[in-house]
Structures are given as structure tokens and as C-alpha cells.
Design an enzyme around this catalytic site. Structure first.
Site, PDB file in Angstrom:
ATOM      1  CD  GLU A   1       1.791  -1.134   0.871  1.00 27.24           C
ATOM      2  OE1 GLU A   1       1.751  -0.352   0.155  1.00 27.24           O
ATOM      3  OE2 GLU A   1       2.045  -2.059   0.254  1.00 27.24           O
TER       4      GLU A   1
ATOM      5  CG  HIS B   1      -2.324  -5.392  -1.337  1.00 28.04           C
ATOM      6  ND1 HIS B   1      -1.519  -5.083   0.017  1.00 28.04           N
ATOM      7  CD2 HIS B   1      -2.475  -4.097  -2.081  1.00 28.04           C
ATOM      8  CE1 HIS B   1      -0.565  -4.648  -0.059  1.00 28.04           C
ATOM      9  NE2 HIS B   1      -0.635  -3.124  -1.423  1.00 28.04           N
ATOM     10  CD  GLU B   2      -3.419  -3.587  -5.018  1.00 30.30           C
ATOM     11  OE1 GLU B   2      -3.519  -1.829  -5.361  1.00 30.30           O
ATOM     12  OE2 GLU B   2      -2.016  -3.608  -5.577  1.00 30.30           O
TER      13      GLU B   2
ATOM     14  CG  HIS C   1      -3.144   0.890  -1.557  1.00 30.89           C
ATOM     15  ND1 HIS C   1      -2.761   1.539  -1.546  1.00 30.89           N
ATOM     16  CD2 HIS C   1      -2.906  -0.271  -1.962  1.00 30.89           C
ATOM     17  CE1 HIS C   1      -1.265   0.895  -0.750  1.00 30.89           C
ATOM     18  NE2 HIS C   1      -1.355   0.103  -1.753  1.00 30.89           N
TER      19      HIS C   1
END
Lengths: 506, 506
Positions: free
Chosen positions: B299, B269-270, B273
């Protein structure tokens, strides 16, 4: 009047706090750059540091600052403001005067020159070619000679530069103490060279895994009263300690799997710097006094830890077994006495940062004599390689085969840091002198180490030295603690006694 | 005129660069605080961050800034200045207007309130006692209602808050897409609940050593094109990614030895980003456009990575064997298909941050409806526990047994972040819509994952999304990439197809 001055005092402290905040932010970024910041971000980060540094410089030389200094320096103001404020104003005034006396254009030119000079020095060192660095160094020396004229001087011109790093210390003092040390250490080094009782040092180079060295380093930091709630240990290339604020004083180290001394004694050294800053009085947090009082006193603390604790027999009486736990089997055939003698080996060498504690001061004296000569115009830059090599031969009996291991070895001159080197040796002398004073209060010094009661020693240092930050000048602390001025005899006695023992001299 | 405007443009960009530099310094300090800064230094560090933040605020609302905006916003100026400058001025103007429209006293009061409210919320959550937090939240809602009046609004009052986080998105749009998603997902969740083909998830909780999870996380970051020369992975309590500049975008993760999903999917997830910010055009570095364009688009990238890559069957076809290398023996009795079904388990739950991808949007919708009601005066703070619990029962079929696992679970409202939550769900929809567009260009999407050719996918994202930073608004990017406005159908289709497969629905 009173109300007005107290308002000015309040505003001044807030202004100083702001400057300090910028400094702390810059400090975090430097720490980060040196402990693992990704390389592609470095250029932009340097830009950021540049922006904050310019702001800091602007604030410390602003009209607002000039106003505070003027209003808070009068005898009448002094009757209203606190001691802390008085000292803080003094520090600001000193910095203001230094920065303001150099014409802005010239200073800018100098900053650009030194940043280029560092890159040139790096290349010159790598290629062992002094001629590549010479034109830069000539200009830097020229600038420094001129700065001394702008700033003014009393007695020797070099005094002004010494004072930047070691306020109150003069050429007269340094000449005297360095002379005494040289007269006794040079023959001692020669005695050791011809000793037939040389320690065995082969065990120093046995493989010692990095992660185990790290664990032992952490254990030793704990033993020495380093507060992990106010700091952390990280890995870096050129180890340092950095005090961001007394609640956050970080140490770094480097691990050499073929020589555990690098990490262990390096960590103990940085621990000395860090414990100093962790124990500065909370009252000074956020002011410009929340720092070590001078380079030399700072170094006295790191050297006290590294040499007077870390290379002390009683310390290892307790900690040698601990070390063995982290290095299973590795030291089984090395008796404590042999370990002690091994880590205290002394041998004249060419490289300052690798020198042992006995020969180290001689490296510093060579640099001191050269700097003094350069600033006073008695030595010219072009002659440096020759002068350097001759002095190494004279003091240490070794001669560099090229300038990379000679005159080009240190970064300091490329940044214009003249006056800095002596503090390393002064730190030694302060440390020895503090140790002698401490023994009067704590005659059981060695027992404390052997019993792991280091906190008693740490508290003595905090009580006498750490807590004051910059509230006391270096020679003021020295006098308050030892009852006398700088006295080289303590260091000489310590070295003679210790090395006679290690080398079993008669 | 030209020369003058161009000088103003230059000065403006330098001023913006300065503000940006302060932001980067603050960013480094926040990262440091969350990855191991010693606790005793935190108070002073917060002071430092406060000083730099105030300066940043002062610069972005200064007369100097007002002057730049005025001079560079005229049609004539627009003929001379670059596109980048135009957008940068727009951003500055938006921020300037927002900050200037709130009376300074009121803003100060609000800042103090929210900082106290966060502490109150923490305690209230721990004690599961909404009444402790209620008075704070009432005041915060009151302030936000008033801010909306100061800022002005078109149509629904909540639009103004939505626009803070997702420029251009309105209540009308959100109501429509959320309605569509709810109508299809709620029944799907019910179908799954009654499915008799539930995945076995017991293997998820086998012991998985932290250092091995870290090694696998590093391997996956590498696989997904995260540039380690422009970033690093660290451990933290509440994972985040932070883009200090495109050359330094750091990710953090948390390791749970009893549930490897926390670290692995969190890291992925990170990574989404981070890869976004690592690939913003170099041209924007040092400007206020060097950032993700909105919360929702940001997001969309993290969720694209986490859900569309990390929970994709083809991705694990390649990487399951890799995972097994870091977890020897642990997954030997778990077939790839069972692993895939296990990590894609869906189950209605009470806690948003632990929710699976199917039920997650429902958690967001509940918050959105409540916020809209609060800002428009249709819901009062005192009724929140009741409203919250009823909605959970209605949408998810579960009812909190106390407010700690209900209305008090999220930190957002204590900081006054109304309008933020919808971006999480919008990010899902954007991601699904981008994926559909990507499939037109890269129909071999699954093969690329199975063959480890992720760079093709990453380059598509950079080409279409990442590089622009804030040069394009969220809906502008969406339209440029997909040829249409926000369309919830893509997310619905994806979820229906996927979960029919995982749960073997007919």
C-alpha cells in the site's frame, strides 16, 4: 456390492472432475495467451501450463485411474452405474491405454522433439527451405510408425491414427468418399476455370474499418444464437473457439481492413464450434464427455455455419442490409446477387486456409494421401516436396513455386498430428449430410434464414447433435440423424448445384 | 551431507514452484472473472478455482512440506543452502504452522461460514439492516478469538492478527503512531472545515467520455514507468492490480463519466502496486518470495504513486496540458492552481473508499480500535452500530444515518479479515517516510516530476524496495531505507504542509 460400486463411481466422477478442472484452468490460460497476455509473462506462464499439464497426464495414467477403470468396466458394475459413467470410463480407458502403451522414455523424447520441431518448421517455412525441417519430420514420422505398432492396428496402419481424431472412421471409408468427391469436383473446378461468367470480386477489398467489422460480427453472432452470457468475442492472430465449460465458450476473430471476409466468415465459422459447445447437456458438465464428440463432427458444425448459413443466399437476403449499416456507402453499388456471387468465388489456389469451399476438400485429400503413404512406408519424407507439388498440379492445376507455399504451409506435422487433416473434409461431408436430413424436418430452411428465424435451425442442431457431447460416437450421431453411414453424395450434390448457379454453368 | 541437502533444496524449490504455479493459474482465473468472464460460466469456474485451491492448501500442509521444513531449518542445512531458500523455507513454515494449528474440522466450518457470511453481508448492506449480518459476524469473531488462542500471542491478542498482514508490527506500535496522527489530524480537519478558502470542485463533475479517460490513463501509466510488455489495463467494477509473475502484472480501473478522478487516481494507485511487482528481482520468480513483502509496504507503493505523485503540483505542471488534450475544452476555464486545489479537496465523509487523503487515516483508526476491542473482548458485536457511529462523530464530525453507510460498508469482516485494515494507514506512513528518505537522495524530486523524468524516482524505489520482494520484512525495509523505525511525523508534516497550502491556512 451395490454400495461399494456406487462409492467407486462417485470417487471416479470426482477424479474425472478434477482432471477436467485442470483442463479448464489450462484452457483459460491458453485463451489468455492468445488474446493479449503481455509478452514478458509468457515464459513463466508456459511453465505454469507445463506443471498443470504434467499433473493432468499423471492423473490420467495413474494407478488410481487404472483401479477405477478395472472396477467400473465389469459387466456386474455396468448393472449399477449410469450411462454417463460408462461412457466416461470408456473415454478414460481409451486415453489410458494410448498413453500407457508408449514407453515413458520414448514419449518424453517425442514431446521434446515435437516442441523443437515446431520452431524448426517455423524457420523452414519462413526461409522456404524444406531441408531445414526434413530431419525433424523424418524422426516424427518414425515415431508415429512405431506408435502405431505399439497401439496395434486393424487393416491399414493409418486407421489407428484416423481413429484418434475420428473414432470409427477407416481408410476404407475415407478412400471411398474422397474418391467420389475427387471424381466429381476436379472436373467441376475445371469447368469453373473456363467459365465466362466469373463473379466480380473487386468490392471485397474495399477498406472496411476494424471497429465496424467488430460490431457487425457481434450482430451476426447474436443472429446465429450465440449466447453472450456464455461467451465473448475477442481479437487474435489465429482465430479459434474454446469451450471452457458450456457456460463459457469463447470465440475469437481477426480483422483485415482490406478483406472483410476474414473476420465475418471466420466469426461465423467459430460461432458454429461455439454454439455446439454452449448447447452440450448440462448433465455432462464436469465430465470428460462435455466436449465435441470428434474433430470431424466439430468441424461439421463450424462448416455448417460458415458455408451452409454464411454463404447462403437467403441468409444475405436478410443480412446484406444489416452489413450495409456497418459499412456505410461501401456496398451501395453492389447488388445482392453480385455480393452473393462475389463471396462465393471459387479459384484453385496453393494455400489451404485461404481456399474456397469447392476446392478446399482437394487440399485435404492431398494431405490425406501423403500421410497414408508416410505411415505405411510408401512415401519417404525426403520425397515430400516433389510429391506435394505433383499432387497440387494434378488436383488443382497449380504448382507451388517454393516449399513455403507448398509442403511447409501447415503446422500440423511439426506437432505430429497425423490423422487430423481428414476430419476437415469429413466435417464437410457430415455437414452436407446433416443439411439434407434437416431439410426433411425443416423444408422451409431458406425461409427461416431469410426471416431471421435461425433459432429453429439451432434447436434442431442441439436436439440432434449438440446436446450429446461425447455420449455418442461420430458415426453413431451421423446414423441416428441421417439414417445412413457416411455418404459423400450430399456434399457433391450441394457443391454442383451451388457452383453451377454461382458460375451460371449450363 | 552436502549433496543430500542440496538435493533436498532442489526438490523443495521445485515443490514451492509447483504451489506457485497453481497460484498463478488461480490468479489468471480471478483476473478473468473480474474483467469480463461470461456469467453463465462462473459457477463452474468457481468449482475449478476451488479444486486448485484445495490442492494448494494440501501441498502447503503436506507431510512432504513438513519434511522439507524440518530438513532445511537446521543450522547445518543453513550452511549449505542459499539465502533465497532460507527465506522461502521461513515463509513455508509460517504458513504451515498457521494452517496446521487450527483443527481441520474447525477450519472447514469457518470457510463455509465466511462464504455464507459474505452473501449475508451483501444483503444486509443493501437493506441497511445490521441484525441480518450480526449472527454471522458474532460467529466469525468467535472463531478469530479462538484462532488467536490456537496460534498463540505475545502481549495483546490482536498482535497475532496484525502479524498476518504486517509482520513485526504490534499494537504498541500502532497505538503510538495512530495516536500521534489523530492528535494532529483531527484539529487540522476542523480547521479546514471552517476555512473560508475552499477549492472550487464543480469542474470535477463535467462529462468526460470513457474512451478518452482510458486513453489518458494509458498515457499516465506510460509516464509512470508501467511496463506494457509486462502488463495490460482493463476495466472492472472494483479496481485492483494483480501480479501473476513479474512479467505479467495487470492493472484494472473503473470509468465514471461524471467524475474522472475515479479512473485517473485509481489507475495511478494500481500502477504503484503494479510497478512494485514488475520490478521484483528475477531471481525470485517461481518462489514464494516473489510478492510484495506485506500489505502495508504494498500500500505504501500504491499510495506513494497516488498521493505523492498523482496529487503533486509539479506532476500536474507537466501533465495538466496532457490531460487537456484528452478532454478538449473541458478544463479551458480551470487554471492549473484551481485544478490542483480541486483534486485535493478534503471533506469529512462517511465512506472510507471515497475519503480524501487527509481524512482517510481516521477511517482506518476507527476500524482498528473496533477490531482490537472485538478480539480482546472489550467490544461485543451487538454494540457495533452504536460504537461505530459514535466514533465517526468523534473523529470526523459526521454520523451515519443508517448502517449501510456505517458499520456495514466494508466487505472485510465478512471474510474474517481482522488485522488487515491497519495496513492501509501504515502504508501511508511508510510512504511519507520513504518520501522523506528519497528527498535526501533526490532533492530535485519536484523538478523530476515537472520534467517528466519519473524513471529516476522509479529506479530509486526499485533499488530500495521493489527488488527485494519478500526477501526483507516490512520493518527491515523501512529501517534499511530510512534508518529508523516507523515514525508518524513524516506523514503528519506532509499533510499539514500540503493542506495548509491547499486551504491557504495561516
Amino acid at each position: 456390492m451395490e454400495t461399494n460400486i456406487q462409492q467407486v463411481e462417485k470417487d471416479f466422477l470426482q477424479y474425472v472432475g478434477k482432471i477436467r478442472s485442470y483442463g479448464e484452468a489450462i484452457g483459460v490460460m491458453y485463451w489468455d495467451l492468445r488474446t493479449g497476455a503481455p509478452k514478458k509473462g509468457v515464459e513463466q506462464r508456459s511453465e505454469v501450463i507445463g506443471v498443470l499439464s504434467s499433473e493432468t497426464f499423471a492423473m490420467s495414467t495413474s494407478d488410481e485411474m487404472a483401479g477405477y477403470i478395472a472396477q467400473l468396466s465389469t459387466p456386474e458394475a455396468h448393472t449399477y452405474i449410469s450411462e454417463v459413467t460408462k461412457k466416461a470410463v470408456e473415454e478414460c480407458k481409451k486415453e489410458y491405454d494410448l498413453n500407457k502403451k508408449i514407453p515413458a522414455d520414448e514419449y518424453r523424447e517425442y514431446v521434446i522433439l515435437t516442441s523443437k520441431a515446431e520452431a524448426a518448421w517455423e524457420e523452414a517455412k519462413e526461409k522456404a527451405d524444406f531441408s531445414m525441417f526434413q530431419p525433424y519430420l523424418e524422426k516424427i514420422v518414425e515415431f508415429n510408425r512405431r506408435f502405431v505398432e505399439y497401439w496395434g492396428y486393424e487393416g491399414n496402419k493409418y486407421n489407428t491414427l484416423l481413429d484418434l481424431y475420428e473414432p470409427g472412421v477407416t481408410v476404407e471409408v475415407v478412400d471411398r468418399v474422397f474418391g467420389q468427391v475427387r471424381d466429381r469436383i476436379v472436373p467441376l473446378v475445371q469447368q469453373i476455370m473456363s467459365s465466362t461468367h466469373k463473379p466480380d470480386t473487386s468490392f471485397l477489398h474495399r477498406h472496411f474499418p476494424k471497429d465496424k467489422q467488430r460490431e457487425f460480427s457481434l450482430a451476426i453472432l447474436q443472429e446465429l444464437g450465440y449466447d453472450f452470457e456464455a461467451g465473448r468475442l475477442d481479437e487474435t492472430v489465429h482465430p479459434f473457439a474454446t469451450g471452457l465449460n458450456p457456460g463459457d465458450v469463447r470465440v475469437t476473430t481477426r480483422y483485415d481492413e482490406k478483406d472483410f471476409r476474414t473476420a465475418i466468415f471466420g466469426t461465423i465459422h467459430e460461432c458454429g464450434h461455439a454454439v455446439y459447445e454452449q448447447n452440450i447437456s448440462k448433465e455432462l458438465v464436469g465430465t470428460n464427455l462435455c466436449d465435441g464428440t470428434s474433430m470431424g463432427i466439430h468441424e461439421s458444425q463450424s462448416l455448417f455455419f460458415e458455408k451452409f448459413i454464411g454463404k447462403n443466399y437467403s441468409f444475405w437476403k436478410r443480412n446484406y442490409d444489416v452489413l450495409k449499416q456497418y459499412a456505410p456507402g461501401q456496398f451501395d453499388d453492389v447488388a445482392l446477387d453480385d455480393f452473393y456471387r462475389g463471396v462465393n468465388e471459387s479459384k484453385p489456389s496453393l494455400i489451404r486456409i485461404e481456399a474456397d469451399e469447392l476446392t478446399y476438400p482437394l487440399h485435404i485429400m492431398i494431405r490425406y494421401e501423403i500421410e497414408k503413404g508416410l505411415i505405411n512406408g510408401d512415401i519417404e519424407v525426403k520425397d515430400l516436396p516433389q510429391v506435394w507439388n505433383d499432387k497440387y498440379e494434378e488436383y488443382l492445376g497449380v504448382r507451388p513455386s517454393h516449399d513455403g507455399e507448398g509442403v511447409l504451409q501447415d503446422v500440423h506435422w511439426s506437432g505430429g498430428s497425423f490423422g487430423y487433416f481428414p476430419s476437415y473434409a469429413l466435417g464437410y461431408m457430415y455437414a452436407a449430410q446433416f443439411k439434407a436430413a434437416m431439410l426433411k424436418d425443416l423444408p422451409q430452411f431458406d425461409e427461416l434464414l431469410a426471416e431471421g428465424k435461425f433459432s429453429v435451425i439451432r434447436e434442431w442442431l442441439t436436439e440432434n447433435i449438440h446436446q450429446y457431447g461425447k455420449m455418442k460416437k461420430p458415426l453413431e450421431i451421423l446414423h441416428d440423424v441421417t439414417g445412413e453411414g457416411l455418404n459423400a453424395q450430399y456434399l457433391i450434390d450441394y457443391l454442383e448445384e451451388k457452383y453451377s448457379r454461382v458460375y451460371q454453368l449450363v
